[in-house]
Design a protein around this motif. Structure first.
Motif, short mmCIF file in Angstrom:
data_model
loop_
_atom_site.label_atom_id
_atom_site.label_comp_id
_atom_site.label_asym_id
_atom_site.label_seq_id
_atom_site.Cartn_x
_atom_site.Cartn_y
_atom_site.Cartn_z
N THR A 1 6.86 6.13 5.07
CA THR A 1 6.17 5.03 5.74
C THR A 1 6.74 3.69 5.31
O THR A 1 7.00 2.81 6.14
CB THR A 1 4.66 5.09 5.42
OG1 THR A 1 4.12 6.30 5.96
CG2 THR A 1 3.93 3.90 6.01
N ARG B 1 0.81 -1.22 0.00
CA ARG B 1 0.00 0.00 0.00
C ARG B 1 0.85 1.27 0.00
O ARG B 1 0.59 2.18 -0.79
CB ARG B 1 -0.96 -0.01 1.19
CG ARG B 1 -2.12 -0.99 1.01
CD ARG B 1 -3.21 -0.74 2.05
NE ARG B 1 -4.18 -1.82 2.05
CZ ARG B 1 -4.22 -2.81 2.93
NH1 ARG B 1 -3.33 -2.84 3.91
NH2 ARG B 1 -5.13 -3.74 2.86
N PRO B 2 1.84 1.41 0.90
CA PRO B 2 2.61 2.65 0.85
C PRO B 2 3.45 2.78 -0.42
O PRO B 2 3.68 3.89 -0.90
CB PRO B 2 3.49 2.59 2.11
CG PRO B 2 3.52 1.16 2.50
CD PRO B 2 2.21 0.59 2.07
N TYR C 1 4.16 8.49 1.99
CA TYR C 1 4.09 7.05 1.76
C TYR C 1 5.48 6.44 1.61
O TYR C 1 5.71 5.30 2.04
CB TYR C 1 3.23 6.76 0.54
CG TYR C 1 1.76 6.97 0.79
CD1 TYR C 1 1.08 6.19 1.72
CD2 TYR C 1 1.05 7.97 0.13
CE1 TYR C 1 -0.27 6.39 1.98
CE2 TYR C 1 -0.30 8.18 0.38
CZ TYR C 1 -0.95 7.38 1.30
OH TYR C 1 -2.28 7.59 1.56
N GLY D 1 1.05 4.08 -2.84
CA GLY D 1 0.74 5.46 -2.52
C GLY D 1 1.84 6.41 -2.95
O GLY D 1 1.57 7.52 -3.43
#
Length: 292
Positions: A265, A242-243, A262, A246
């Protein structure tokens, strides 16, 4: 059913008064508030004085800038049946403690009760939150726990050793200490439950310069705890994908703040996941006032 609310605080004053007002608005006479003050100055003295006699307050000082250390100091002093750990800048909506008390009264086997963050502007706050109520498991704990909306029977929290002081604000692994505590409780056989209607208001800091600054630190905490509890790849892999997605989308859309957030992260999560010692010393010694 009585409550002990442990507030670890540093660098804030007016926000603490607003929290106290929200606790008074609960309308309960069975709530003690334990303030663990990590400030080097006397900024809290006038606030404590203003609320003495209105709230049962215990004010303790700590020279250690570590939120979990402060929480554990307060936990060892707690006398309530149920303990909670509100942030110094959050607000309890009216009726919250009544709701929590009813949940524990209805299920004496309940070992942890959680809910999501709510944004002051309305809706849910930063983070990904489950839509459905139900038991917390190692697969869904990551969307079910935030420290300022976590309540446990005091005896359960003490038996678990409180929070791991190697995690959380003030450490290199700046988040996921609540997830870790709930997972240790589940491993010890305690039931944990998430209620989406049990909301605590907290400033929403997603995709702000403050969030970007903290993203890698918070990511390291989450990565550390994901690895520590040996969750399967189907659980931890989305926290990498996901990051990464992103960051790429942020760049493609020209949203540089989002891309930076992101990417930081992702770097943090990978650093925490691969850190040495993530699986060491999982059980903590039971916490007692004498030990503190």
């Amino acid at each position: 059913m009585s409550f002990s609310l442990v507030v670890a605080t540093r660098g804030r004053d007016a926000e603490l008064a607003e929290l106290f007002d929200s606790l008074l608005a609960q309308g309960r006479a069975d709530v003690e508030v334990i303030v663990v003050d990590q400030n080097a100055d006397e900024r809290l003295a006038p606030i404590i004085a203003a609320y003495e006699g209105r709230l049962p307050l215990l004010w303790r000082r700590s020279t250690v800038a570590n939120a979990c250390h402060a929480r554990n100091l307060g936990l060892a002093l707690a006398r309530g049946d149920i303990v909670g750990f509100p942030d110094d800048d959050c607000l309890y909506p009216p009726g919250l403690l009544d709701r929590v008390a009813a949940a524990f009264a209805a299920d004496p086997a309940l070992g942890a009760l959680t809910g999501p963050a709510a944004s002051p502007e309305g809706g849910l706050g930063s983070g990904r939150w489950r839509a459905e109520a139900g038991p917390i498991t190692p697969a869904n704990v990551w969307t079910s726990v935030i420290e300022f909306n976590l309540f446990l029977p005091r005896e359960v929290a003490l038996a678990m050793g409180g929070f791991d002081e190697r995690l959380g604000p003030g450490t290199p692994y700046g988040s996921a200490e609540g997830n870790d505590l709930v997972l240790r409780a589940i491993r010890a056989g305690h039931a944990a439950r998430y209620e989406p209607g049990q909301q605590v208001v907290h400033p929403d800091k997603r995709l702000t310069p403050v969030a970007v600054e903290r993203a890698a630190l918070y990511g390291r905490g989450l990565g550390f705890v994901l690895r520590r509890h040996a969750v399967p790849a189907g659980v931890w892999l989305p926290f990498v994908i996901r990051p990464l997605g992103g960051a790429v989308l942020g760049l493609l859309r020209g949203r540089l703040l989002a891309a930076r957030y992101y990417w930081a992260t992702l770097r943090g999560r990978l650093a925490g996941f691969t850190a040495p010692g993530t699986d060491a010393g999982l059980p903590l010694a039971p916490l007692t006032e004498a030990a503190r």
